[in-house]
Design a protein around this motif. Structure first.
Motif, mmCIF file in Angstrom:
data_model
loop_
_atom_site.group_PDB
_atom_site.id
_atom_site.type_symbol
_atom_site.label_atom_id
_atom_site.label_comp_id
_atom_site.label_asym_id
_atom_site.label_seq_id
_atom_site.Cartn_x
_atom_site.Cartn_y
_atom_site.Cartn_z
ATOM 1 N N ARG A 45 0.824 -1.227 0.000
ATOM 2 C CA ARG A 45 0.000 0.000 0.000
ATOM 3 C C ARG A 45 0.850 1.266 0.000
ATOM 4 N N GLU A 46 2.016 1.205 0.662
ATOM 5 C CA GLU A 46 2.823 2.432 0.814
ATOM 6 C C GLU A 46 4.099 2.379 -0.026
ATOM 7 N N HIS A 47 4.095 1.569 -1.104
ATOM 8 C CA HIS A 47 5.370 1.328 -1.806
ATOM 9 C C HIS A 47 5.987 2.606 -2.370
ATOM 10 N N ARG A 48 5.159 3.540 -2.826
ATOM 11 C CA ARG A 48 5.743 4.752 -3.418
ATOM 12 C C ARG A 48 6.539 5.537 -2.383
ATOM 13 N N GLU A 49 5.934 5.753 -1.219
ATOM 14 C CA GLU A 49 6.611 6.532 -0.167
ATOM 15 C C GLU A 49 7.837 5.779 0.346
ATOM 16 N N LEU A 50 7.668 4.462 0.558
ATOM 17 C CA LEU A 50 8.780 3.671 1.105
ATOM 18 C C LEU A 50 9.964 3.654 0.138
ATOM 19 N N LEU A 51 9.677 3.489 -1.161
ATOM 20 C CA LEU A 51 10.766 3.435 -2.144
ATOM 21 C C LEU A 51 11.443 4.793 -2.277
ATOM 22 N N LYS A 52 10.635 5.835 -2.245
ATOM 23 C CA LYS A 52 11.210 7.181 -2.356
ATOM 24 C C LYS A 52 12.163 7.426 -1.184
ATOM 25 N N ALA A 53 11.715 7.058 0.017
ATOM 26 C CA ALA A 53 12.554 7.268 1.205
ATOM 27 C C ALA A 53 13.819 6.419 1.154
ATOM 28 N N ALA A 54 13.736 5.253 0.449
ATOM 29 C CA ALA A 54 14.902 4.361 0.354
ATOM 30 C C ALA A 54 15.824 4.759 -0.793
ATOM 31 N N GLY A 55 15.466 5.797 -1.530
ATOM 32 C CA GLY A 55 16.342 6.289 -2.604
ATOM 33 C C GLY A 55 16.210 5.535 -3.915
ATOM 34 N N PHE A 308 12.443 -4.676 -10.454
ATOM 35 C CA PHE A 308 13.107 -4.108 -11.631
ATOM 36 C C PHE A 308 12.199 -3.029 -12.213
ATOM 37 N N SER A 309 12.735 -1.823 -12.337
ATOM 38 C CA SER A 309 11.906 -0.706 -12.807
ATOM 39 C C SER A 309 12.067 -0.447 -14.297
ATOM 40 N N GLY A 310 13.058 -1.076 -14.913
ATOM 41 C CA GLY A 310 13.419 -0.735 -16.287
ATOM 42 C C GLY A 310 14.769 -0.032 -16.311
ATOM 43 N N THR A 311 15.075 0.692 -15.221
ATOM 44 C CA THR A 311 16.375 1.371 -15.130
ATOM 45 C C THR A 311 17.151 0.956 -13.885
ATOM 46 N N GLU A 312 16.458 0.429 -12.895
ATOM 47 C CA GLU A 312 17.125 0.069 -11.629
ATOM 48 C C GLU A 312 16.666 -1.314 -11.177
ATOM 49 N N ARG A 313 17.581 -2.023 -10.495
ATOM 50 C CA ARG A 313 17.232 -3.283 -9.837
ATOM 51 C C ARG A 313 17.537 -3.127 -8.361
ATOM 52 N N TRP A 314 16.705 -3.698 -7.520
ATOM 53 C CA TRP A 314 16.967 -3.666 -6.088
ATOM 54 C C TRP A 314 16.283 -4.859 -5.413
ATOM 55 N N ALA A 315 16.678 -5.107 -4.173
ATOM 56 C CA ALA A 315 16.086 -6.214 -3.426
ATOM 57 C C ALA A 315 15.886 -5.789 -1.984
ATOM 58 N N LEU A 332 11.798 0.941 4.491
ATOM 59 C CA LEU A 332 11.990 -0.245 3.649
ATOM 60 C C LEU A 332 13.469 -0.621 3.631
ATOM 61 N N PRO A 333 13.804 -1.862 4.077
ATOM 62 C CA PRO A 333 15.224 -2.251 4.120
ATOM 63 C C PRO A 333 15.712 -2.710 2.741
ATOM 64 N N VAL A 334 16.059 -1.741 1.885
ATOM 65 C CA VAL A 334 16.499 -2.048 0.512
ATOM 66 C C VAL A 334 17.992 -2.331 0.489
ATOM 67 N N GLU A 335 18.377 -3.372 -0.251
ATOM 68 C CA GLU A 335 19.808 -3.634 -0.449
ATOM 69 C C GLU A 335 20.022 -4.038 -1.903
#
Ligand code: SF4
Length: 412
Positions: A45-55, A308-315, A332-335
């Protein structure tokens, strides 16, 4: 063409650990499922905000390109055409682990969160399941929740092989589970088989393929056994011992032969071989998994899930408890966050593209990336590793069982 988004949801729980596996999955008390599912729903539900905050650049670059530029013009950094996929989803894949262990209410909650957050029809919704976890009530609830495809981790029809591999199900569970799913209205079933399990022989492999064909699933995946060094079987192979049947693992040549036997048997049973490890009855190719090989965008939710966004990959980070705690605290604990270079996008285009038996259009890739690939392909074509037909290049059918060698040659 506008790509619709695929959603992957990782459920990192299993009933036990298979001897060959060292995935980041845990055998945990079922009381741990609900907090994890709550975190996944919040992440969706909050993926946009979480991803933005994770850079992570989700919702920044690609959408703007799609809206402001000619969407037929490819992005050179990625090879992707302009995409407008942010809110339109057509496939969901709930994998693991063993996601069929979750209560059906948990699965319903996850799919509700997807429907509330994204637009589009969920045309293909896959649940990975182990046969022993299937029951009539559960299957009916899965169908009501919109799950229309079940991918079974069968691995083998031979009990001796299933026991040696530490699988929880037995042959009889397969014959019990399939009619339950059909009765519930699941019209798309996929079976996974593993070539190279301990104690597997050519005869038992042919027997598994024969029983599979008689049950007529719509889709089949065949994998060669990969033994993680950190798994129980991997350690036994390295250090010796007799507990996990390391001495009864078929050789690589035997596995390659098993793959070729599968190619022949599945072709004879009416399956279309469309990807190195995948066969389907006409029209039942996995729409979700095709996105991975075609480099179309997907968002992964849950511990260890890749995107995968088309330009970036993350996990996301792998530890389920740490993941859930982080998301519930609004982080969001992105690595493994990688912005793709033109070179790495081109490599992906070749390796992922060549996994598909239709092959790749070298002319299109050369135009898109402004490169010349002729020399590379001439060398491996003259070695008989690939076939050329005009601008199309595909793996030679007799080299599919050794595709890794082809990829290594391509990189040289
Ligand atoms: S069920 Fe799958 S993820 Fe779980 S231990 Fe076995 S192979 Fe690994």
């Amino acid at each position: 063409m506008i790509s619709k988004l695929g959603i992957y949801v990782q459920v990192p729980f299993c009933q036990t650990k298979c001897t060959y596996c060292n995935f980041h999955t845990g055998v945990v008390a079922s009381s741990r499922f609900a907090p994890y599912v709550e975190a996944v729903c919040r992440e969706i539900r909050e993926h946009r905000e979480l991803l933005k905050a994770a850079g992570v650049g989700w919702g920044s670059g690609i959408d703007e390109k799609a809206h402001s530029q000619d969407s037929s013009r490819p992005d050179l950094a990625t090879g992707q055409r302009g995409l407008c996929h942010e809110d339109v989803v057509d496939t969901v894949y709930i994998g693991g682990g063993t996601p069929s262990l979750l209560d059906s209410g948990h699965l319903q909650n996850i799919l509700d969160a997807v429907r509330e957050t994204f637009a589009g029809n969920l045309e293909e919704v896959t649940l990975e399941a182990d046969p022993e976890t299937v029951a009539a009530e559960k299957a009916a609830a899965w169908a009501r929740a919109g799950i229309n495809r079940v991918s079974f981790g069968l691995q083998s029809f031979a009990d001796k092989e299933l026991i040696a591999a530490g699988r929880m199900h037995r042959r009889a569970d397969i014959y019990r589970a399939v009619p339950i799913l059909r009765e519930a209205g699941v019209g798309n079933i996929s079976f996974d088989l593993i070539a190279g399990l301990p104690h597997q022989t050519k005869e038992s492999w042919r027997q598994s393929l024969g029983e599979l064909a008689a049950l007529a699933p719509e889709h089949v995946s065949v994998y060669l056994l990969e033994i993680d060094e950190g798994s129980r079987l991997g350690k036994e192979l390295l250090q010796g011992g007799g507990r996990y049947s390391a001495g009864a693992v078929p050789s690589e040549d035997e596995m390659a032969e098993s793959y070729e036997i599968a190619q022949e048997a599945l072709g004879a049973a009416g399956y279309h071989h469309y990807e190195i490890s995948n066969w389907a009855k006409p029209g039942f190719e996995s729409r979700h998994n095709l996105k991975y090989w075609r480099r179309e965008p997907y968002l992964g939710f849950g511990a260890g899930a890749h995107s995968f966004s088309g330009t970036e990959r993350w996990a996301n980070a792998h530890d389920a408890a740490a993941y859930a705690a982080a998301v519930q605290s609004g982080r969001l604990p992105v690595e493994q966050h990688e912005k793709l270079t033109t070179e790495s996008a081109l490599e992906e285009e070749l390796f992922l593209g060549l996994r598909q038996l239709d092959g790749i259009d070298v002319g299109r890739i050369e135009r898109q990336y402004g490169v010349t690939l002729g020399g590379r392909f001439e060398r491996i074509a003259s070695a008989g590793l690939v076939e050329r037909e005009g601008s199309l290049v595909r793996l030679a059918p007799e080299k599919l069982s050794v595709s890794n060698e082809v990829f290594v040659e391509l990189l040289r």
